[in-house]
Motif scaffolding. Structure first.
Motif, PDB file in Angstrom:
ATOM      1  N   GLN A 144     -11.952 -20.715   3.417  1.00 37.37           N
ATOM      2  CA  GLN A 144     -12.569 -19.579   2.727  1.00 37.37           C
ATOM      3  C   GLN A 144     -11.532 -18.465   2.608  1.00 37.37           C
ATOM      4  OE1 GLN A 144     -16.084 -17.926   4.561  1.00 37.37           O
ATOM      5  NE2 GLN A 144     -16.732 -16.944   2.670  1.00 37.37           N
ATOM      6  N   ILE A 145     -11.335 -17.986   1.386  1.00 36.85           N
ATOM      7  CA  ILE A 145     -10.342 -16.944   1.106  1.00 36.85           C
ATOM      8  C   ILE A 145     -11.048 -15.735   0.500  1.00 36.85           C
ATOM      9  CG2 ILE A 145      -8.258 -16.357  -0.188  1.00 36.85           C
ATOM     10  CD1 ILE A 145      -7.638 -19.368  -0.272  1.00 36.85           C
ATOM     11  N   LYS A 146     -10.709 -14.564   1.016  1.00 37.64           N
ATOM     12  CA  LYS A 146     -11.262 -13.322   0.480  1.00 37.64           C
ATOM     13  C   LYS A 146     -10.135 -12.310   0.336  1.00 37.64           C
ATOM     14  CE  LYS A 146     -14.750  -9.728   1.199  1.00 37.64           C
ATOM     15  NZ  LYS A 146     -15.869  -9.242   2.052  1.00 37.64           N
ATOM     16  N   VAL A 147     -10.062 -11.666  -0.820  1.00 36.49           N
ATOM     17  CA  VAL A 147      -9.024 -10.674  -1.095  1.00 36.49           C
ATOM     18  C   VAL A 147      -9.673  -9.407  -1.647  1.00 36.49           C
ATOM     19  CG1 VAL A 147      -6.962 -10.133  -2.450  1.00 36.49           C
ATOM     20  CG2 VAL A 147      -7.291 -12.442  -1.551  1.00 36.49           C
ATOM     21  N   GLU A 148      -9.187  -8.247  -1.187  1.00 37.47           N
ATOM     22  CA  GLU A 148      -9.657  -6.955  -1.704  1.00 37.47           C
ATOM     23  C   GLU A 148      -8.445  -6.143  -2.122  1.00 37.47           C
ATOM     24  OE1 GLU A 148     -12.582  -3.212  -0.461  1.00 37.47           O
ATOM     25  OE2 GLU A 148     -11.660  -4.464   1.102  1.00 37.47           O
ATOM     26  N   VAL A 149      -8.529  -5.533  -3.286  1.00 37.91           N
ATOM     27  CA  VAL A 149      -7.421  -4.730  -3.817  1.00 37.91           C
ATOM     28  C   VAL A 149      -7.924  -3.337  -4.182  1.00 37.91           C
ATOM     29  CG1 VAL A 149      -6.300  -6.789  -4.732  1.00 37.91           C
ATOM     30  CG2 VAL A 149      -7.799  -5.439  -6.222  1.00 37.91           C
ATOM     31  N   ALA A 150      -6.976  -2.408  -4.329  1.00 38.57           N
ATOM     32  CA  ALA A 150      -7.296  -1.056  -4.788  1.00 38.57           C
ATOM     33  C   ALA A 150      -6.263  -0.631  -5.817  1.00 38.57           C
ATOM     34  CB  ALA A 150      -7.318  -0.077  -3.619  1.00 38.57           C
ATOM     35  N   MET A 151      -6.684   0.216  -6.748  1.00 41.21           N
ATOM     36  CA  MET A 151      -5.784   0.747  -7.777  1.00 41.21           C
ATOM     37  C   MET A 151      -6.348   2.064  -8.285  1.00 41.21           C
ATOM     38  SD  MET A 151      -6.744  -1.952 -10.847  1.00 41.21           S
ATOM     39  CE  MET A 151      -6.407  -3.368  -9.811  1.00 41.21           C
ATOM     40  N   ALA A 152      -5.462   2.855  -8.868  1.00 49.30           N
ATOM     41  CA  ALA A 152      -5.898   4.132  -9.436  1.00 49.30           C
ATOM     42  C   ALA A 152      -6.862   3.886 -10.595  1.00 49.30           C
ATOM     43  CB  ALA A 152      -4.695   4.929  -9.912  1.00 49.30           C
TER      44      ALA A 152
END
Length: 995
Positions: free
Chosen positions: A528-536
């Motif tokens: 199980q893979i989970k990724v969280e990102v942020a950007m302007a």
């Protein structure tokens, strides 16, 4: 001046004040703050927002047309639920996709406070559908059934529908929730109905995801009105920029996303403060992070700031308005200490007695400038204390207090802050504290356990700064087959970025916030893979979206948007019947022929006691407890009988749930065990007379009560089991110890509840083969199934079983509930020892604080690790509890269950204080209830207790099967504990008995 577009306004609506700030986001730290304003929060928060914006912009040198965005954090939505406001909260229809009766025993709203359910529960039904957590289909949806439900919902006039599918978060192939939404949309084409899919709201955990989705749906229309009113406020103060609201995790939600998912805004205030502190501190956060202490007018919120500038999130379920949900929420400790907290001097009995003070939780934070002594009022507040001490110059009147009062109050505030900081730290090492909030004047310059205290410039409006500097986020998760994990990560990362861009993010600069890669229990080839990102945020894109909304043309005369009526529903029925009962006088119902008829309170006792007997493992009984409560509410009967009343030729199968906890929370209940019992009966051509559990510890201790209820087999459960606790392996049972043959446990039937069945036959030549067969079958059934094992006769149960373990669980649970009811948790260990038979049977080994946890999931789905617990200082000890010997810390290794207790002192000396098969359990000091290994975390105060095992486990053979060597521990079992047979509830309370 900076370029146009670099200015952002942040607003945070708190319980006492509404703060605002104008930020130049092209700069960092305090230099970015152009102007700020702090105003009192009014009952209508929209008016507070409008007024604070008027003042902020009026005193700012920046032209309003240069402001590129407005970000607001508010408690407005959660307040509607807490206040039980039926004018803002609407009724909801719920359709659960759960074929083959999965989860039917725990229907929608099963664990809700009755008063809130009465406001929101419009209609609910369970219809065909559902997927396993590995994405495999349980059953397809039935379009005709969906249309039939749509007609019912339409006839009832309901305008909001929640769709909840089992396995929905990992349903990447069948898209069942979306397909049902499309079918409903066709029926409701012209009816303006809100349709919400649960996978869009929260993650794994069916009941908690469903609860979050229902809460979200119930305030959708109110949220839309609120966001519209914020837009009107913007228009009236001359702002023509995009509107965002800030989320629980510290990110921006576009106005349209906020109107769709208002539940994501519920706890944004605490997060904004932590994010604002990170912005003001910049690179000083350090590799290990730091603690943020936000002292407001009414409360203090303490949370941990990670090195990436975001708050540490809670790992377990969160309670919102009395409802358990699984949203990502900041891990924040709150206490009723603020600048407006009222200080009461408690009456002393004699002149020599030390003066006692009580601080909070009562507060005049809203009216501090009229009610505090330093402003000419008549209430002694914490602000008055620091003014009288000469720490600050504030107010219009001098405050004269005795030095004793000043010293006592300051010491109490210092102790409170130290305790909550310690609970929020990530290690016992001295930490850095960032102090923010308008009440920061209450914090002393030095605190125990704190290396340094930082009070940044503009700390008083850190929450508004946190709102202004927030970013857009996106996340994605996927279960992949095979070993190409890098390719899987790349695929999930790409999807997370796409999701953020779709919500209004600018992909030119992407920050990876979180990347999780974990194996799927019972499935070695799945990850199980989970990724969280942020950007302007891409403000231009969001502005274009807003311009397409017709109601953006809001005139100053639209006063209706600023009118707010509230209809508070009285919280009648908040407590269940069981919670009104005086436990001291309660007597369970036992018939003359020895049948114990269970009540809701009995189930509560049994649930708490079974978790204690799980000795760290066994899984939480909570979902099974809910299912049993539901059976009672439907008028069903649940019974237990004594081993002593069994006939020699009775036939009693052992039953249990087998599989991963991750599956059980997503697929609660189901008929797997019921089908397994039926299959075994047919295989052996035997009619069963009673049922029993293989292990009393954890959720399995309650499982036969469901199967034996009048709704299903209408058979009593035997008061006893084959472990006397929880153990991790199939063969860890008394019948295997006494027979010395794995075939004594066979045959075993396994059923999925969806038609899949497996028989593990008797006459096995390999002792390990049955365990492997059971595990493989479990994987094939979605990593969870029901099991039924070879029946014992009544005579065998009396000679080979462990009697009265349900009675023991009931008694342990009763002691805990009584301590909770009487607020006597400090003496709970002694009460438990007395109930078990005295200090020769049970002991309290240690009271301390969890300092470190190591844990990993093995390929056999066992939780393997150890927990380190350090002793408490004298000031941290509970009243009446002595320090536990010379040990400064203890270490407890575990494999699902706690295996040993090793004491250590300052000189490095170690001693084994207990090992399996002794029962080793940890109780949460604050609740008195058991803590499972999955709940171990730093800072938790615990009491470590041990109890004697049944004598079958202390024999040579018993130690080979369930002693230290069975778990590869290099210890010899030595114990001075003596087993005491638990007193039978049935014999004590049977008419004519000894109750």
């Amino acid at each position: 001046m900076s370029d146009k577009g670099s200015y952002v306004v942040g607003v945070d609506v708190g319980g006492t004040n509404t703060d605002s700030v104008l930020l130049d986001v092209s700069k960092t730290g305090a230099a970015a703050v152009i102007s700020s304003h702090k105003a009192a929060t009014t009952s209508n928060v929209t008016l507070s927002v409008r007024e604070t914006l008027k003042v902020l912009l009026a005193q700012s040198p920046v032209d309003r047309k240069q402001v590129s965005a407005l970000a607001i954090g508010t408690t407005h939505f959660i307040n509607a639920l807490i206040e039980r406001d039926s004018s803002r909260v609407e009724k909801v229809a719920v359709l659960r996709l759960a074929s083959y009766n999965f989860s039917a025993g725990t229907p929608p709203f099963v664990d809700w406070p009755p008063a809130l359910e009465a406001i929101i529960h419009g209609y609910s039904a369970i219809i065909p559908g559902g997927c396993n957590i590995d994405g495999k289909l349980i059953a397809d949806i039935d379009a005709a059934a969906v249309r039939a439900q749509a007609k019912i919902i339409k006839a009832r006039g309901l305008k909001t529908v929640v769709i909840v599918g089992i396995g929905a978060p990992t349903d990447h192939h069948y898209h069942q929730e979306q397909r049902v939404r499309d079918i409903l949309g066709g029926v409701f084409r012209n009816d303006d109905v809100n349709i919400i899919c649960s996978r869009d709201v929260a993650g794994n955990g069916l009941l908690a995801r469903e609860n979050a989705s229902i809460l979200n749906a119930s305030i959708l229309n109110f949220a839309r009105r609120a966001v519209r009113s914020f837009m009107a406020a913007m228009s009236q103060v001359g702002l023509q920029c995009p509107l965002y609201l800030t989320s629980n995790t510290g990110h921006l939600l576009t106005f349209s996303e906020a109107m769709q998912f208002p539940i994501r805004i519920f706890s944004s205030g605490a997060t904004n403060s932590i994010r604002g502190a990170a912005f003001l501190l910049g690179s000083e956060i350090g590799q290990s992070g730091c603690v943020v202490v936000d002292i407001g007018g009414t409360t203090t919120d303490v949370g941990y700031l990670l090195q990436n500038g975001y708050p540490r999130l809670a790992k377990s379920y969160t309670d919102l308005a009395g409802v358990k949900v699984n949203l990502e929420m900041p891990s924040v400790e709150s206490v009723g200490l603020g600048g407006g907290s009222i200080v009461r001097i408690v009456h002393v009995n004699s002149p020599g007695e030390q003066e006692q003070l009580r601080i909070g939780p009562a507060s005049v934070g809203h009216d501090l400038q009229t009610k505090a002594l330093c402003f000419g009022g008549d209430e002694l507040t914490t602000t008055d204390i620091v003014v009288a001490a000469g720490d600050v110059s504030l107010g219009t009147q001098p405050v004269e207090l005795s030095q004793t009062t000043i010293s006592s109050a300051k010491a109490k505030m210092k102790q409170t802050l130290e305790a909550y900081i310690d609970r929020s730290k990530s290690s016992p090492d001295p930490c850095t504290v960032i102090l923010v909030g308008g009440g920061s004047i209450l914090c002393p310059r030095e605190l125990n356990g704190v290396e340094k205290i930082v009070l940044p410039e503009h700390a008083g409006v850190a929450n508004a700064i946190g709102a202004a500097m927030a970013k857009i986020s996106g996340s994605a998760e996927l279960i992949i087959q095979g070993s190409d994990i890098p390719a899987g990560i790349a695929k999930v990362k790409s999807q997370a970025i796409q999701n953020a861009v779709r919500k209004g993010g600018d992909p030119s600069a992407v920050t990876i916030l979180n990347e999780e890669v974990v194996g799927v229990p019972y499935a070695p080839n799945q990850t199980q893979i989970k990724v969280e990102v942020a950007m302007a945020a891409n403000h231009d894109k969001v502005r274009d979206d807003m311009s397409r909304i017709a109601y953006m043309d809001l005139s100053e005369g639209d006063n209706e948007l600023f009118e707010e009526t509230k209809t508070h529903t009285a919280p009648n029925g908040e407590l269940s019947t069981a919670e009104h009962i005086d436990i001291r006088t309660y007597r369970p119902q036992v018939t003359e022929n020895g049948l114990w008829i269970l009540s809701e309170l009995d189930l509560r006792f049994l649930s708490i006691g079974c978790y204690i007997l799980g000795v760290g493992g066994g899984g939480s009984p909570y979902a099974v407890y809910l299912q049993l409560k539901q059976l009672l509410s439907e008028g069903e009967t649940i019974t237990i009988m004594s081993c002593d009343d069994l006939k020699d030729d009775d036939h009693i199968p052992t039953i249990a749930g087998v599989g991963s906890p991750a599956v059980s929370i997503e697929r609660p209940g189901g008929n797997g065990i019921i089908h397994a019992v039926k299959m075994l009966s047919k295989e052996l051509n035997i009619e069963f007379t009673q049922l029993m559990t293989a292990e009393i510890g954890g959720g399995n201790g309650l499982q036969p009560l469901i199967c034996g209820s009048s709704k299903y087999y209408n058979l009593p459960t035997v008061d006893g089991d084959l472990m006397g606790r929880a153990y991790p392996a199939f063969e860890n049972v008394s019948t295997y110890v006494l027979s010395n043959s794995i075939n004594a446990l066979l045959p075993v039937t396994l059923c999925s509840g969806t038609g899949q069945k497996v028989l593990v036959p008797a006459n096995q030549t390999d002792e390990k083969a049955p365990g492997i067969m059971i595990r493989d079958a479990c994987v094939g059934m979605g990593s969870a199934c029901g099991a039924a094992g070879v029946p014992l006769t009544g005579k065998q149960m009396r000679t080979m079983g462990i009697p009265n373990t349900h009675s023991l669980a009931w008694r342990l649970g009763r002691v805990v509930c009584l301590a909770q009811q009487l607020a006597s948790l400090s003496t709970l260990p002694e009460a438990l020892i007395e109930e078990c038979g005295g200090d020769r049977t049970a002991r309290r080994l240690f009271q301390g604080k969890i300092r470190h946890v190591e844990s990993a999931l093995t390929t056999t789905a066992h939780s393997l690790g150890k927990v380190t617990i350090e002793s408490l200082s004298e000031g941290e000890m509970e009243s009446g509890v002595d320090k536990a010997g010379d040990w400064t810390e203890i270490v407890i290794p575990f494999m699902n269950e706690n295996l040993a207790v090793i004491g250590k002192n300052d000189q490095g000396k170690e001693m084994v204080l207990a090992t399996v098969p002794d029962l080793i359990f940890l109780l949460d000091v604050s609740t008195g209830e058991n803590i499972g290994v999955q709940e171990y975390r730093y800072g938790l105060k615990v009491t470590v207790m041990i109890m004697a095992p049944h004598p079958v486990w202390t024999t040579k053979r018993g130690l080979e099967v369930g002693g230290p060597s069975a778990f590869n521990l290099p210890y010899e079992y030595e114990s001075t504990l003596e087993y005491t047979k638990p007193r039978s509830v049935i014999e004590e309370f049977r008419p004519g008995g000894h109750g």
